[in-house]
Enzyme design. Sequence first.
Site, PDB file in Angstrom:
ATOM      1  N   HIS A  39      19.620  33.617  70.100  1.00 46.06           N
ATOM      2  CA  HIS A  39      20.448  34.086  68.981  1.00 46.06           C
ATOM      3  C   HIS A  39      21.189  35.356  69.415  1.00 46.06           C
ATOM      4  O   HIS A  39      20.569  36.330  69.854  1.00 46.06           O
ATOM      5  CB  HIS A  39      19.525  34.361  67.793  1.00 46.06           C
ATOM      6  CG  HIS A  39      20.214  34.724  66.533  1.00 46.06           C
ATOM      7  ND1 HIS A  39      20.737  33.782  65.662  1.00 46.06           N
ATOM      8  CD2 HIS A  39      20.462  35.931  65.953  1.00 46.06           C
ATOM      9  CE1 HIS A  39      21.263  34.388  64.614  1.00 46.06           C
ATOM     10  NE2 HIS A  39      21.117  35.703  64.764  1.00 46.06           N
ATOM     11  N   ASP A  41      23.656  38.309  68.215  1.00 46.35           N
ATOM     12  CA  ASP A  41      24.161  39.006  67.031  1.00 46.35           C
ATOM     13  C   ASP A  41      25.392  39.826  67.382  1.00 46.35           C
ATOM     14  O   ASP A  41      25.309  40.815  68.112  1.00 46.35           O
ATOM     15  CB  ASP A  41      23.062  39.929  66.477  1.00 46.35           C
ATOM     16  CG  ASP A  41      22.014  39.148  65.718  1.00 46.35           C
ATOM     17  OD1 ASP A  41      22.387  38.343  64.853  1.00 46.35           O
ATOM     18  OD2 ASP A  41      20.814  39.342  66.008  1.00 46.35           O
ATOM     19  N   MET A  43      28.236  42.228  66.147  1.00 47.80           N
ATOM     20  CA  MET A  43      28.538  43.176  65.051  1.00 47.80           C
ATOM     21  C   MET A  43      29.733  44.031  65.445  1.00 47.80           C
ATOM     22  O   MET A  43      29.861  44.435  66.602  1.00 47.80           O
ATOM     23  CB  MET A  43      27.329  44.065  64.799  1.00 47.80           C
ATOM     24  CG  MET A  43      26.063  43.281  64.489  1.00 47.80           C
ATOM     25  SD  MET A  43      24.712  44.387  64.099  1.00 47.80           S
ATOM     26  CE  MET A  43      23.357  43.213  63.924  1.00 47.80           C
ATOM     27  N   HIS A  72      25.941  34.514  66.091  1.00 53.85           N
ATOM     28  CA  HIS A  72      25.993  34.920  64.684  1.00 53.85           C
ATOM     29  C   HIS A  72      27.038  36.024  64.565  1.00 53.85           C
ATOM     30  O   HIS A  72      26.790  37.173  64.943  1.00 53.85           O
ATOM     31  CB  HIS A  72      24.589  35.410  64.274  1.00 53.85           C
ATOM     32  CG  HIS A  72      24.513  35.950  62.894  1.00 53.85           C
ATOM     33  ND1 HIS A  72      23.423  36.664  62.436  1.00 53.85           N
ATOM     34  CD2 HIS A  72      25.380  35.900  61.846  1.00 53.85           C
ATOM     35  CE1 HIS A  72      23.617  37.010  61.182  1.00 53.85           C
ATOM     36  NE2 HIS A  72      24.806  36.575  60.805  1.00 53.85           N
ATOM     37  N   MET A  74      28.981  38.707  62.808  1.00 57.00           N
ATOM     38  CA  MET A  74      29.013  39.621  61.654  1.00 57.00           C
ATOM     39  C   MET A  74      30.247  40.482  61.854  1.00 57.00           C
ATOM     40  O   MET A  74      30.161  41.668  62.211  1.00 57.00           O
ATOM     41  CB  MET A  74      27.714  40.444  61.618  1.00 57.00           C
ATOM     42  CG  MET A  74      26.512  39.626  61.184  1.00 57.00           C
ATOM     43  SD  MET A  74      24.937  40.356  61.662  1.00 57.00           S
ATOM     44  CE  MET A  74      24.802  39.729  63.329  1.00 57.00           C
ATOM     45  N   MET A 143      20.281  34.726  55.358  1.00 55.32           N
ATOM     46  CA  MET A 143      19.831  36.049  55.802  1.00 55.32           C
ATOM     47  C   MET A 143      18.681  36.517  54.913  1.00 55.32           C
ATOM     48  O   MET A 143      18.790  36.511  53.684  1.00 55.32           O
ATOM     49  CB  MET A 143      20.973  37.074  55.690  1.00 55.32           C
ATOM     50  CG  MET A 143      22.140  36.863  56.629  1.00 55.32           C
ATOM     51  SD  MET A 143      21.724  36.958  58.383  1.00 55.32           S
ATOM     52  CE  MET A 143      21.085  38.633  58.521  1.00 55.32           C
ATOM     53  N   PHE A 149      21.204  45.439  61.376  1.00 56.75           N
ATOM     54  CA  PHE A 149      20.176  46.035  62.225  1.00 56.75           C
ATOM     55  C   PHE A 149      18.985  45.102  62.395  1.00 56.75           C
ATOM     56  O   PHE A 149      18.660  44.353  61.463  1.00 56.75           O
ATOM     57  CB  PHE A 149      19.683  47.364  61.616  1.00 56.75           C
ATOM     58  CG  PHE A 149      20.789  48.348  61.420  1.00 56.75           C
ATOM     59  CD1 PHE A 149      21.234  49.135  62.478  1.00 56.75           C
ATOM     60  CD2 PHE A 149      21.431  48.450  60.192  1.00 56.75           C
ATOM     61  CE1 PHE A 149      22.293  50.018  62.312  1.00 56.75           C
ATOM     62  CE2 PHE A 149      22.489  49.330  60.011  1.00 56.75           C
ATOM     63  CZ  PHE A 149      22.928  50.118  61.070  1.00 56.75           C
ATOM     64  N   GLY A 150      18.339  45.200  63.548  1.00 58.68           N
ATOM     65  CA  GLY A 150      17.075  44.515  63.745  1.00 58.68           C
ATOM     66  C   GLY A 150      15.950  45.356  63.158  1.00 58.68           C
ATOM     67  O   GLY A 150      16.155  46.514  62.769  1.00 58.68           O
ATOM     68  N   GLY A 187      13.511  39.828  59.760  1.00 58.54           N
ATOM     69  CA  GLY A 187      12.160  40.203  59.344  1.00 58.54           C
ATOM     70  C   GLY A 187      11.111  39.128  59.535  1.00 58.54           C
ATOM     71  O   GLY A 187      10.049  39.182  58.897  1.00 58.54           O
TER      72      GLY A 187
HETATM   73  C1  DX5 Z   1      20.464  41.314  61.542  1.00 58.89           C
HETATM   74  C2  DX5 Z   1      20.545  40.272  62.626  1.00 58.89           C
HETATM   75  C3  DX5 Z   1      19.223  39.631  62.944  1.00 58.89           C
HETATM   76  C4  DX5 Z   1      18.198  40.594  63.453  1.00 58.89           C
HETATM   77  C5  DX5 Z   1      16.846  39.967  63.494  1.00 58.89           C
HETATM   78  O1  DX5 Z   1      21.762  41.736  61.226  1.00 58.89           O
HETATM   79  O2  DX5 Z   1      21.431  39.243  62.253  1.00 58.89           O
HETATM   80  O3  DX5 Z   1      19.402  38.558  63.837  1.00 58.89           O
HETATM   81  O4  DX5 Z   1      18.504  41.059  64.721  1.00 58.89           O
HETATM   82  O5  DX5 Z   1      15.969  40.938  63.944  1.00 58.89           O
HETATM   83  P1  DX5 Z   1      14.508  41.107  63.317  1.00 58.89           P
HETATM   84  O6  DX5 Z   1      13.788  39.843  63.618  1.00 58.89           O
HETATM   85  O7  DX5 Z   1      13.991  42.297  64.030  1.00 58.89           O
HETATM   86  O8  DX5 Z   1      14.681  41.317  61.832  1.00 58.89           O
HETATM   87 ZN    ZN Z   2      21.471  37.292  63.400  1.00 64.47          ZN
END
Ligand code: DX5
Ligand code: ZN
Length: 246
Positions: A39, A41, A43, A72, A74, A143, A149-150, A187
């Site tokens: 995956h 991300d 941003m 993904h 964003m 989501m 953020f992770g 999460g």
């Molecule tokens: C959040 C991201 C997620 C995130 C998942 O904006 O799209 O993919 O990185 O990370 P965790 O598993 O740490 O919530």
């Molecule tokens: Zn993501």
Amino acid sequence: MERELGAGHLLAPSILSADFARLGEEVERVVEAGCEVIHVDVMDNHYVPNLTIGPLVCAAIRPRTRAIIDVHLMVRPVDALVAPFAKAGADIISFHPEASDHPDRTLALIREQGCRAGLALNPATPLTHLDHVMDRLDLILVMSVNPGFGGQSFIPSALDKIAEVRRRIDRHRERAGRDIRLEVDGGIKPDNIRAVADAGADLLVAGSAIFGAPDADGGYRGVVGRMLAALTAAPAELAAPEWRAA
Ligand code: DX5
Ligand code: ZN
């Protein structure tokens, strides 16, 4: 090359929580640990308040793995980034409908570029965005945190939303004879992954839970093994302490 998404539940590590200085190796290690989807991300510091990965990074990891690359987006606007990510080797591209002026057109564009197309829905985004585009969708991404953020906590109300999306997908399958994957992102940990899957998800993203796994607990192999085991465990086994939510 069209890579096939395997059947059943799949785990998708989010490289957002990987060590970016050793990204190729990180991708190889989670695939060796049993993951079939990576995956990514993306941003843009505009749609979300963070800045991460562009097509160059996707292209750099593409030759390191045969796993599905799940991008993904964003970002706002969306369309200009679809072809660059397709060329960089993405297999799936998802975006947030409110970030595109014409989501239907963006979904078509993603498929024209040879990728599977997904819509990503934030915790407060209504499911009405799915109403007229089910035929154009290969994947729906629910989501379970607000994007950006992770390492955030799973928002419990996502479970009802996942269940409702599952009902819509099942109805669509009966009508159209075609499946749509249900991805959940944010999460997800060993102690809640089973509840997310039981609500109806079949593609489970986890960033900090996987890349933050301590070596003392078996590192990536250990945590991926625990997550995959939780997905397949019989209900009685889930009573064991390690599956109980903290
Ligand atoms: C959040 C991201 C997620 C995130 C998942 O904006 O799209 O993919 O990185 O990370 P965790 O598993 O740490 O919530
Ligand atoms: Zn993501």
